[in-house]
Design a protein around this motif. Structure first.
Motif, mmCIF file in Angstrom:
data_model
loop_
_atom_site.group_PDB
_atom_site.id
_atom_site.type_symbol
_atom_site.label_atom_id
_atom_site.label_comp_id
_atom_site.label_asym_id
_atom_site.label_seq_id
_atom_site.Cartn_x
_atom_site.Cartn_y
_atom_site.Cartn_z
ATOM 1 N N GLY A 3 0.911 -1.043 0.534
ATOM 2 C CA GLY A 3 -0.042 0.342 -0.445
ATOM 3 C C GLY A 3 0.941 0.991 0.454
ATOM 4 N N THR A 20 -3.725 4.215 0.602
ATOM 5 C CA THR A 20 -4.319 3.202 -0.368
ATOM 6 C C THR A 20 -3.775 1.786 -0.571
ATOM 7 N N ALA A 21 -4.872 1.169 -0.208
ATOM 8 C CA ALA A 21 -4.814 -0.310 -0.364
ATOM 9 C C ALA A 21 -3.950 -0.189 -1.986
#
Length: 87
Positions: A3, A20-21
């Protein structure tokens, strides 16, 4: 790929950080930072505590089966249970 953190402009002339992944899914949005330097310091702090921070459960009590996702997570030092249920 891991991420990542995205440093973005905030609507009120500051900055925010988006976690954010790997697949692009938004996981979290930070508080408002007045400067990029503050935002970068926020990222450093998140990196420092994210891997070692305990799970503190402030949600409603449910059946023991509901707590299964928390099993195996690191408990706070001196605690035998895996999840802290603070009120």
């Amino acid at each position: 790929m891991a991420g990542y953190f995205k440093l973005v402009d905030a609507h009120d002339n500051g900055f925010r950080v988006k976690l954010t992944a790997p697949d692009g899914t938004l996981v979290a949005v930070s508080t408002f930072y007045e400067s990029k330097e503050e935002a970068i310091a926020g990222i450093d702090l998140i990196r420092e505590i994210a891997g070692t921070g305990p799970v503190v459960d402030h949600s409603r009590d449910e059946s023991p089966e509901e707590d299964e996702p928390f099993l195996g997570l690191q408990a706070p030092a001196g605690r035998e249970d895996a999840v802290r249920h603070d009120a």
